[in-house]
Design a protein around this motif. Structure first.
Motif, PDB file in Angstrom:
ATOM      1  N   LYS A  44      42.051  43.463  45.847  1.00 22.72           N
ATOM      2  CA  LYS A  44      42.670  44.767  45.624  1.00 22.72           C
ATOM      3  C   LYS A  44      44.145  44.751  45.982  1.00 22.72           C
ATOM      4  O   LYS A  44      44.986  45.353  45.300  1.00 22.72           O
ATOM      5  CB  LYS A  44      41.937  45.841  46.432  1.00 22.72           C
ATOM      6  N   LEU A  83      46.042  43.002  43.169  1.00 19.58           N
ATOM      7  CA  LEU A  83      46.114  43.809  41.952  1.00 19.58           C
ATOM      8  C   LEU A  83      47.199  44.892  42.034  1.00 19.58           C
ATOM      9  O   LEU A  83      47.824  45.232  41.022  1.00 19.58           O
ATOM     10  CB  LEU A  83      44.757  44.463  41.673  1.00 19.58           C
ATOM     11  N   ARG A 129      47.476  42.146  35.503  1.00 21.89           N
ATOM     12  CA  ARG A 129      46.317  42.729  36.201  1.00 21.89           C
ATOM     13  C   ARG A 129      45.049  42.529  35.387  1.00 21.89           C
ATOM     14  O   ARG A 129      43.984  42.217  35.921  1.00 21.89           O
ATOM     15  CB  ARG A 129      46.575  44.216  36.464  1.00 21.89           C
ATOM     16  N   LYS A 130      45.140  42.692  34.062  1.00 23.70           N
ATOM     17  CA  LYS A 130      43.981  42.473  33.184  1.00 23.70           C
ATOM     18  C   LYS A 130      43.479  41.045  33.286  1.00 23.70           C
ATOM     19  O   LYS A 130      42.271  40.783  33.376  1.00 23.70           O
ATOM     20  CB  LYS A 130      44.360  42.794  31.739  1.00 23.70           C
ATOM     21  N   LYS A 172      41.841  40.389  36.724  1.00 20.44           N
ATOM     22  CA  LYS A 172      40.502  40.977  36.811  1.00 20.44           C
ATOM     23  C   LYS A 172      39.479  40.173  36.007  1.00 20.44           C
ATOM     24  O   LYS A 172      38.353  39.932  36.477  1.00 20.44           O
ATOM     25  CB  LYS A 172      40.525  42.426  36.305  1.00 20.44           C
ATOM     26  N   THR A 183      38.843  36.770  37.715  1.00 19.65           N
ATOM     27  CA  THR A 183      38.147  37.022  38.992  1.00 19.65           C
ATOM     28  C   THR A 183      36.664  37.302  38.743  1.00 19.65           C
ATOM     29  O   THR A 183      35.795  36.748  39.425  1.00 19.65           O
ATOM     30  CB  THR A 183      38.798  38.194  39.744  1.00 19.65           C
ATOM     31  N   GLN A 184      36.370  38.153  37.754  1.00 19.05           N
ATOM     32  CA  GLN A 184      34.979  38.486  37.456  1.00 19.05           C
ATOM     33  C   GLN A 184      34.218  37.275  36.940  1.00 19.05           C
ATOM     34  O   GLN A 184      33.042  37.071  37.276  1.00 19.05           O
ATOM     35  CB  GLN A 184      34.916  39.623  36.448  1.00 19.05           C
TER      36      GLN A 184
END
Length: 231
Positions: free
Chosen positions: A206, A209, A217-218, A221, A224-225
């Motif tokens: 967090k 980000l 940021r996209k 994310k 990371t996922q």
């Protein structure tokens, strides 16, 4: 002596010509893909051209064995009426950077054993890592290469932009990049994975980000996922 004709004027053609010129058993010539009025005869004709030009250019060549250097196109993309093959080198080529061909994997394909052995002889004059790879395998390799090279280099670009924005020299990250590339030679990439995503460190994620622009940021994310999911 094996006669080799290279058609093309890009990075691959430039490096190939230079390498073959230093090989004692290769007689090499190179012409631009724009100068096809008079095509010299050769035992092996290598099309080092853009993928979209393979079909058109090959259809005008009568030499006995014509090969392309594409990772994503099949051998059948060649439209010559003579023998076909593939002479794909799995490496990134830039004119400004010298290439050590002894470290380059040569992925070869031909319609028959005789042609394959000829391509292998040609490859061994400048390289040592020779693989028989069919069109389906080569396409998969090319996709994998995009992930580990092109996409990774884009991430380097993002890292460089972040460093420049914060007035930190990007070279500070060079040892980390080097260690990561060395580590996956002895560990699987999955076992070598470190960082906040694999640790499920939501506080750090967090915090990261918050400081990134929308596009970065996209990407952060999404990757990371994927790491969390084990992909």
């Amino acid at each position: 002596m094996i006669s080799v004709l290279i058609i093309g004027n890009g990075n691959v053609a430039t490096h190939l010509e230079k390498a073959f010129l230093s090989a004692n058993t290769i007689a090499v010539k190179k012409i631009s893909s724009r100068k096809l009025e008079s095509i010299p005869n050769a035992m092996v004709t290598i099309l080092a051209v853009s993928d979209d030009a393979i079909a058109t250019i090959s259809s005008n060549i009568k030499n006995s064995l014509v090969v392309h250097t594409s990772g994503s196109f099949s051998m059948e993309a060649l439209k010559n009426s003579t023998h076909k093959g593939v002479f794909y080198m799995l490496q990134t080529f830039s004119k400004e950077k010298e290439i050590d061909f002894s470290a380059v994997p040569f992925c070869l394909e031909a319609e028959n054993d005789e042609d394959y052995l000829l391509l292998e002889r040609v490859a061994r004059t400048i390289g040592v890592k020779i693989y028989a790879v069919n069109s389906k395998q080569r396409k998969a390799l090319h996709v994998a290469a995009v992930f580990v090279n092109n996409f990774t280099n884009h991430l380097y670009t993002i890292g460089n932009d972040i460093c420049e924005k914060n007035q930190v020299p990007f070279e500070i990250l060079h040892p980390l990049i080097q260690e990561t590339s060395e580590k996956i030679k002895i560990l699987s990439p999955k076992k070598a994975q470190t960082g906040p995503a694999i640790r499920n460190d939501e506080r750090t994620i967090k915090n990261h980000l918050k400081g990134l622009p929308k596009d970065q940021r996209k990407i952060y994310k999404l990757i990371t996922q994927a790491i969390k999911n084990g992909n």
